[in-house]
Scaffold this motif. Structure first.
Motif, PDB file in Angstrom:
ATOM      1  N   LYS A  30       0.838  -1.186   0.000  1.00 15.12           N
ATOM      2  CA  LYS A  30       0.000   0.000   0.000  1.00 15.12           C
ATOM      3  C   LYS A  30       0.882   1.247   0.000  1.00 15.12           C
ATOM      4  O   LYS A  30       1.902   1.302   0.679  1.00 15.12           O
ATOM      5  N   GLY A  31       0.484   2.242  -0.719  1.00 14.03           N
ATOM      6  CA  GLY A  31       1.268   3.456  -0.828  1.00 14.03           C
ATOM      7  C   GLY A  31       2.050   3.465  -2.119  1.00 14.03           C
ATOM      8  O   GLY A  31       2.649   2.460  -2.501  1.00 14.03           O
ATOM      9  N   LYS A  32       2.050   4.597  -2.784  1.00 10.97           N
ATOM     10  CA  LYS A  32       2.704   4.686  -4.076  1.00 10.97           C
ATOM     11  C   LYS A  32       4.220   4.766  -3.971  1.00 10.97           C
ATOM     12  O   LYS A  32       4.937   4.515  -4.936  1.00 10.97           O
ATOM     13  N   ARG A  33       4.717   5.139  -2.778  1.00  6.75           N
ATOM     14  CA  ARG A  33       6.160   5.237  -2.614  1.00  6.75           C
ATOM     15  C   ARG A  33       6.527   4.982  -1.160  1.00  6.75           C
ATOM     16  O   ARG A  33       5.696   5.078  -0.268  1.00  6.75           O
ATOM     17  N   TRP A  34       7.777   4.665  -0.958  1.00  7.12           N
ATOM     18  CA  TRP A  34       8.271   4.456   0.408  1.00  7.12           C
ATOM     19  C   TRP A  34       8.209   5.763   1.187  1.00  7.12           C
ATOM     20  O   TRP A  34       8.551   6.826   0.687  1.00  7.12           O
ATOM     21  N   SER A  35       7.768   5.694   2.448  1.00  3.25           N
ATOM     22  CA  SER A  35       7.665   6.881   3.297  1.00  3.25           C
ATOM     23  C   SER A  35       8.411   6.650   4.601  1.00  3.25           C
ATOM     24  O   SER A  35       8.377   5.538   5.160  1.00  3.25           O
ATOM     25  N   LEU A  69      17.046  12.442  10.354  1.00  2.00           N
ATOM     26  CA  LEU A  69      15.985  11.466  10.586  1.00  2.00           C
ATOM     27  C   LEU A  69      14.608  12.112  10.501  1.00  2.00           C
ATOM     28  O   LEU A  69      13.660  11.510   9.987  1.00  2.00           O
ATOM     29  N   ASP A  70      14.494  13.319  11.029  1.00  4.76           N
ATOM     30  CA  ASP A  70      13.215  14.026  10.954  1.00  4.76           C
ATOM     31  C   ASP A  70      12.842  14.339   9.508  1.00  4.76           C
ATOM     32  O   ASP A  70      11.670  14.258   9.124  1.00  4.76           O
ATOM     33  N   LYS A  71      13.814  14.684   8.714  1.00 10.21           N
ATOM     34  CA  LYS A  71      13.563  15.144   7.345  1.00 10.21           C
ATOM     35  C   LYS A  71      13.402  13.991   6.351  1.00 10.21           C
ATOM     36  O   LYS A  71      12.518  14.014   5.498  1.00 10.21           O
ATOM     37  N   PHE A  72      14.255  12.979   6.486  1.00 10.76           N
ATOM     38  CA  PHE A  72      14.288  11.914   5.483  1.00 10.76           C
ATOM     39  C   PHE A  72      13.948  10.527   6.023  1.00 10.76           C
ATOM     40  O   PHE A  72      13.607   9.643   5.240  1.00 10.76           O
ATOM     41  N   GLY A  73      14.091  10.323   7.330  1.00 14.28           N
ATOM     42  CA  GLY A  73      13.997   8.978   7.863  1.00 14.28           C
ATOM     43  C   GLY A  73      15.350   8.292   7.839  1.00 14.28           C
ATOM     44  O   GLY A  73      16.354   8.849   7.381  1.00 14.28           O
ATOM     45  N   ALA A  74      15.378   7.048   8.313  1.00 15.52           N
ATOM     46  CA  ALA A  74      16.650   6.337   8.456  1.00 15.52           C
ATOM     47  C   ALA A  74      17.176   5.778   7.134  1.00 15.52           C
ATOM     48  O   ALA A  74      18.383   5.771   6.886  1.00 15.52           O
ATOM     49  N   GLU A  75      16.276   5.293   6.274  1.00 17.82           N
ATOM     50  CA  GLU A  75      16.744   4.544   5.107  1.00 17.82           C
ATOM     51  C   GLU A  75      17.602   5.363   4.130  1.00 17.82           C
ATOM     52  O   GLU A  75      18.649   4.876   3.692  1.00 17.82           O
ATOM     53  N   PRO A  76      17.234   6.593   3.787  1.00 21.72           N
ATOM     54  CA  PRO A  76      18.131   7.364   2.924  1.00 21.72           C
ATOM     55  C   PRO A  76      19.484   7.620   3.579  1.00 21.72           C
ATOM     56  O   PRO A  76      20.521   7.588   2.905  1.00 21.72           O
ATOM     57  N   PHE A  77      19.474   7.861   4.904  1.00 20.45           N
ATOM     58  CA  PHE A  77      20.729   8.090   5.621  1.00 20.45           C
ATOM     59  C   PHE A  77      21.603   6.845   5.583  1.00 20.45           C
ATOM     60  O   PHE A  77      22.817   6.915   5.333  1.00 20.45           O
ATOM     61  N   ARG A  78      21.002   5.688   5.811  1.00 22.21           N
ATOM     62  CA  ARG A  78      21.773   4.444   5.827  1.00 22.21           C
ATOM     63  C   ARG A  78      22.324   4.124   4.438  1.00 22.21           C
ATOM     64  O   ARG A  78      23.484   3.733   4.287  1.00 22.21           O
ATOM     65  N   LEU A  79      21.485   4.279   3.420  1.00 21.15           N
ATOM     66  CA  LEU A  79      21.952   3.974   2.066  1.00 21.15           C
ATOM     67  C   LEU A  79      23.036   4.963   1.647  1.00 21.15           C
ATOM     68  O   LEU A  79      24.017   4.580   0.988  1.00 21.15           O
ATOM     69  N   TRP A  80      22.886   6.232   2.050  1.00 21.64           N
ATOM     70  CA  TRP A  80      23.958   7.206   1.780  1.00 21.64           C
ATOM     71  C   TRP A  80      25.258   6.767   2.450  1.00 21.64           C
ATOM     72  O   TRP A  80      26.332   6.836   1.848  1.00 21.64           O
ATOM     73  N   ALA A  81      25.177   6.328   3.713  1.00 21.26           N
ATOM     74  CA  ALA A  81      26.379   5.920   4.453  1.00 21.26           C
ATOM     75  C   ALA A  81      27.093   4.773   3.744  1.00 21.26           C
ATOM     76  O   ALA A  81      28.323   4.724   3.685  1.00 21.26           O
ATOM     77  N   ALA A  82      26.305   3.829   3.208  1.00 20.01           N
ATOM     78  CA  ALA A  82      26.914   2.704   2.505  1.00 20.01           C
ATOM     79  C   ALA A  82      27.552   3.158   1.193  1.00 20.01           C
ATOM     80  O   ALA A  82      28.695   2.800   0.884  1.00 20.01           O
ATOM     81  N   ILE A  83      26.830   3.963   0.425  1.00 18.41           N
ATOM     82  CA  ILE A  83      27.351   4.412  -0.867  1.00 18.41           C
ATOM     83  C   ILE A  83      28.574   5.303  -0.685  1.00 18.41           C
ATOM     84  O   ILE A  83      29.549   5.215  -1.427  1.00 18.41           O
ATOM     85  N   GLU A  84      28.542   6.157   0.332  1.00 20.78           N
ATOM     86  CA  GLU A  84      29.638   7.098   0.570  1.00 20.78           C
ATOM     87  C   GLU A  84      30.826   6.445   1.262  1.00 20.78           C
ATOM     88  O   GLU A  84      31.941   6.945   1.196  1.00 20.78           O
ATOM     89  N   PRO A 130      17.250  -1.832   6.485  1.00 19.97           N
ATOM     90  CA  PRO A 130      16.462  -2.844   7.185  1.00 19.97           C
ATOM     91  C   PRO A 130      14.962  -2.582   7.216  1.00 19.97           C
ATOM     92  O   PRO A 130      14.170  -3.523   7.327  1.00 19.97           O
ATOM     93  N   PHE A 131      14.546  -1.307   7.125  1.00 18.47           N
ATOM     94  CA  PHE A 131      13.122  -0.994   7.237  1.00 18.47           C
ATOM     95  C   PHE A 131      12.345  -1.356   5.973  1.00 18.47           C
ATOM     96  O   PHE A 131      11.341  -2.071   6.025  1.00 18.47           O
ATOM     97  N   ILE A 132      12.782  -0.857   4.836  1.00 18.81           N
ATOM     98  CA  ILE A 132      12.045  -1.082   3.603  1.00 18.81           C
ATOM     99  C   ILE A 132      12.054  -2.552   3.213  1.00 18.81           C
ATOM    100  O   ILE A 132      11.049  -3.093   2.731  1.00 18.81           O
ATOM    101  N   THR A 133      13.180  -3.226   3.433  1.00 14.39           N
ATOM    102  CA  THR A 133      13.248  -4.647   3.094  1.00 14.39           C
ATOM    103  C   THR A 133      12.368  -5.469   4.027  1.00 14.39           C
ATOM    104  O   THR A 133      11.736  -6.438   3.602  1.00 14.39           O
ATOM    105  N   TYR A 134      12.336  -5.068   5.314  1.00 13.55           N
ATOM    106  CA  TYR A 134      11.460  -5.750   6.274  1.00 13.55           C
ATOM    107  C   TYR A 134      10.004  -5.609   5.855  1.00 13.55           C
ATOM    108  O   TYR A 134       9.240  -6.578   5.835  1.00 13.55           O
ATOM    109  N   ARG A 135       9.598  -4.378   5.511  1.00 15.20           N
ATOM    110  CA  ARG A 135       8.196  -4.109   5.179  1.00 15.20           C
ATOM    111  C   ARG A 135       7.771  -4.865   3.918  1.00 15.20           C
ATOM    112  O   ARG A 135       6.710  -5.512   3.890  1.00 15.20           O
ATOM    113  N   ILE A 136       8.577  -4.813   2.876  1.00 12.98           N
ATOM    114  CA  ILE A 136       8.215  -5.494   1.633  1.00 12.98           C
ATOM    115  C   ILE A 136       8.145  -7.001   1.835  1.00 12.98           C
ATOM    116  O   ILE A 136       7.179  -7.659   1.423  1.00 12.98           O
ATOM    117  N   TYR A 137       9.161  -7.554   2.486  1.00  8.06           N
ATOM    118  CA  TYR A 137       9.217  -9.011   2.660  1.00  8.06           C
ATOM    119  C   TYR A 137       8.096  -9.508   3.565  1.00  8.06           C
ATOM    120  O   TYR A 137       7.514 -10.565   3.330  1.00  8.06           O
TER     121      TYR A 137
END
Length: 821
Positions: free
Chosen positions: A22-27, A575-590, A725-732
């Motif tokens: 449910k939902g058109k995009r991850w929030s 975290l307030d602005k983006f949530g954890a997942e963008p921050f975590r993925l940025w940390a991995a990519i960077e 961990p959040f988006i993968t948990y929710r989808i799975y």
């Protein structure tokens, strides 16, 4: 919408479902209920009874009274990736959060809060102030970690405990004192009065590892000394004229021809008229000043080493409070800065000041208070370390450093160690040194291990005495030790604490060595080195297998973050602005450890949101179709074999890189796989077969597509789960009804290697789409003809349907492609 396929006997209709997601995009709003569930259910609690091998992470404890900065948050989310990956590969992961509540930062916060100096209040009152600070201390750090999806657990004394362990707990301090008692009994600790580093601001001795250097503006004074034997004047430059009273020798370089005639003569110091020898010594720099140098008892570290080498008796002129003492004569009682000014005036009045030059001097300062370090003689306890330098070098080479170049930081520090480690401090809020002294004969009384002692407020235990009397002289009067341990003496046993050293030997041996020490590069020289040293002295073994070293977080211009530059990023704001997942993925990519520093900005973090949205859209698309089990009685279609081969290869690569703590290169590859390989090419080619609206595909062909879509998504979610961990948990959870974090990390699958290369297929699709775009046609427009290499024949049906090919031809040789619209 209906999907159809025809068989020889009937027409089968399959209903396309509404997306299960449910939902058109991850929030970011999806994250809160998930991390609250993880906390309430204690899903990541460590199981001490598990038969799995233990993977332990000795996390760096942050101070509770300071907010988490973006560098710490980045380090901890990367550590969490390590932990989550290891759980998925069969390890029993011990990943505790320690919170540091000891030492100077707590005292300094209390002094600032109550506008007092602890030197002017009682110990009891000082401790009350510290306890007030700790009660009021914000636990925002634990909230930040929770919101970041960090899966901490703790197990101490054989039982599960709360969210964290504290370094000022009775249990932790008991272990610290117990290790001191062991080292004392091994004759590795001694007391000595020697010139050592002293911070006037903190009013305590500090170790070399607690010193930083700053380039500070100062005045270089050329001062006249007199040669006793010849009466000639010699000019000596100094930035510390107030220490002329402690001068023990004047030196010149053996290769300096200007001063060879002074060898063995005597210099008379200005103002104080003290006679000191003049000798040749290589420490004198021909190019610095006049080439002559006065060696003071404690002007800097080189002075101290020189006095030891030359066996000179030091004269200390500075008190513990930073004022001059009786050895400074007419300067007595003045603060150092005032004494410097007054001495300069005296030199000028006596025409002994030749000139003054502004200069920048590399000055040692306290890493905490930033006060300039002085060097004074005080009795302190020392832990022997010099004789262990060779062993420490061997361990530094044995430990697996990630990245390997970080090993040199520890090796350089080991090579710089020149004195034993002063471990006693003259402060209050820290672990007390467990000693008493007989008032009559001064015999030290050492208690048995097993409990937390506070000698300043309690008498020695009966077990340490002989019928309640001094074991040596029989006296009954005792004085408790008032000094405390250096904070690093506490912190350096953290791996022993989390592995239950001296409390559960069976578990300790099972879990030894501690698997991973993660830290920033700036604390390798203290926390890293001291831990390896202390644990070797106590266990005879190297405490760590791996040491992962993180670098600094800087802004997009490569500048260090600071309030004055206005470029500080608060992880709470992220975290307030983006949530954890963008921050975590940025940390991995960077997080490329080979590149050193991480560049951080809101724009960089926001930029990775698109990948999360793409993943969500892919999963949402797949969730519209019914699931298919593995088609046992039929062969997977070649296009499906290709994408599963790519996904399996990707999982195999990620496993190897994750095991080496590399999440940067995997994150880059995953991002490319999601956007290009999977979404832009496989799904575009296979969706006609998955929909099968016109019934052109057989049932087994459509089943192969549906199975592959779900299986490929499963692989993708599992390899991404440690990072996001959040988006993968929710989808799975929504699609499979399971917690992905307790699934196994994908193993390589035995899939036939495709006859075509992935890059060739991508190039083929791209050329076709470009041709249509150039002609301003829809991507669904028909192709009159398409000539392609023979290697693509196995997937011709998918190519024809995806591109609307009317006439498909093959080249027997070569890779050229001909497209006719």
């Amino acid at each position: 919408m209906w999907c159809t396929w025809r068989s020889n006997t009937n027409l089968v209709l399959v209903t396309l479902m509404k997306p299960k997601l449910k939902g058109k995009r991850w929030s970011k709003d999806f994250e809160k209920p998930i991390y609250k569930l993880w906390k309430s259910k204690k899903l990541y609690a460590f199981d001490p009874e598990s038969k799995k091998p233990v993977y332990s992470i000795d996390t760096p404890p942050p101070y509770v009274n300071t907010p988490v900065h973006v560098g710490q948050a980045t380090t901890y989310v990367l550590m969490d990736m390590f932990a989550r990956f290891r759980r998925m590969t069969g390890w029993n992961v011990l990943f505790p959060l320690g919170l540091d509540r000891n030492g100077l930062p707590i005292e300094m916060a209390a002094e600032e809060k109550f506008k007092v100096k602890f030197a002017g209040v009682s110990r009891k009152k000082a401790l009350e102030y510290c306890e007030y600070i700790l009660k009021k201390a914000s636990l925002a750090s634990t909230k930040t970690f929770l919101r970041s999806g960090i899966s901490f657990n703790s197990w101490v004394f054989g039982k599960k405990i709360g969210d964290a362990y504290y370094t000022d707990s009775k249990e932790y301090r008991t272990l610290t004192q117990g290790t001191f008692i062991d080292l004392w009994n091994q004759d590795l600790i001694y007391e000595d009065s020697r010139v050592t580093n002293y911070c006037p601001g903190c009013q305590t001795t500090i170790a070399d590892a607690e010193i930083e250097y700053a380039n500070l503006s100062t005045i270089f004074n050329d001062v006249l000394f007199k040669v006793k034997e010849t009466g000639e004047d010699i000019v000596i430059g100094t930035t510390r004229p107030e220490l002329i009273c402690t001068c023990g020798m004047v030196i010149f370089n053996p290769d300096d021809p200007r001063y060879q005639h002074l060898e063995g003569k005597t210099a008379i110091t200005p103002v104080f008229k003290k006679e000191v020898p003049i000798k040749a010594h290589p420490m004198a720099d021909i190019e610095k000043g006049t080439g002559l140098a006065m060696m003071c008892s404690a002007g800097d570290l080189s002075d101290i080493r020189f006095f030891r080498e030359m066996k000179l008796k030091p004269v200390i002129a500075i008190n513990r409070d930073g004022t001059m003492n009786e050895n400074a004569g007419f300067l007595k009682g003045l603060p150092v800065e005032d004494a410097r000014k007054k001495m300069t005036e005296a030199l000028r009045e006596k025409d002994l000041l030749v000139k003054q030059t502004k200069t920048v001097h590399r000055t040692p300062i306290c890493e905490r208070s930033k006060d300039q370090i002085e060097f004074i003689a005080m009795p302190e306890f020392y832990l022997k370390q010099l004789k262990y330098r060779q062993r420490m070098r061997l361990f530094a080479k044995k430990i697996n450093f990630f990245a390997p170049k970080s090993r040199q930081i520890m090796l350089d520090w080991i090579d710089s160690v020149s004195i034993d480690w002063p471990i006693s401090r003259r402060r209050y809020y820290a672990t007390e040194i467990p000693l008493w002294y007989c008032k009559k004969c001064k015999e030290p009384i050492l208690p048995p291990k097993g409990r937390y002692y506070r000698p300043w407020k309690e008498g020695p235990p009966k077990k340490a005495l002989k019928q309640g009397k001094c074991p040596k002289c029989g006296s009954m009067g005792f004085r408790g030790e008032e000094r405390v341990f250096d904070t690093w003496f506490d912190s350096s046993i953290s791996p022993l604490y989390i592995l239950n050293y001296s409390r559960d030997n069976e578990f300790f041996e099972k879990a030894f060595p501690c698997t991973l020490r993660p830290s920033g590069k700036e604390i390798i020289r203290n926390w890293g080195y001291y831990t390896v040293l202390r644990c070797y002295q106590l266990t005879g073994r190297c405490i760590f297998r791996d040491h992962w070293v993180n670098y600094h977080i800087v802004d997009v211009k490569g500048r260090k973050m600071s309030k004055s530059l206005g470029n500080v990023i608060d992880p709470k704001d992220v975290l307030d602005k983006f949530g954890a997942e963008p921050f975590r993925l940025w940390a991995a990519i960077e997080g490329n450890l080979e590149k050193k520093d991480f560049r951080c900005s809101f724009d960089r973090i926001k930029g990775v949101e698109k990948t999360l949205t793409k993943l969500w859209n892919v999963a949402r698309f797949i969730s519209m179709f019914p699931k298919r089990a593995h088609p046992k009685n039929m062969k997977l279609q070649p296009l499906d074999e290709w994408i599963l081969y790519e996904a399996s290869r990707l999982a195999e690569y990620l496993r190897k890189r994750y095991e080496k703590y590399d999440f940067h290169n995997p994150a880059v590859r995953i991002k490319h796989f999601i956007w290009e390989t999977l979404a832009s090419h496989y799904i575009e080619l296979v969706k006609n077969r998955a929909y099968n609206q016109e019934g052109k595909f057989r049932r087994e062909e459509q089943d192969s597509a549906l199975y592959t879509l779900y299986h490929c998504l499963d692989i993708l979610l599992k390899i991404l789960a440690p990072v996001t961990p959040f988006i993968t948990y929710r989808i799975y959870r929504d699609l499979r009804g399971k917690d992905i974090h307790f699934e196994e990390f994908p193993e390589p699958e035995n899939i036939t290697k495709p006859k075509f290369k992935t890059e060739d297929l991508i190039n083929l699709n791209s050329r076709i789409w470009k041709k249509k775009k150039d002609k301003k046609l829809s991507l669904k427009a028909k192709l009159k003809s398409l000539t392609i290499p023979e290697a693509f024949r196995p997937i011709e049906k998918d190519l024809i349907e995806a591109h609307g090919v009317e006439n498909l031809k093959y080249l027997k040789y070569g890779k050229s492609v001909a497209v006719s619209v």
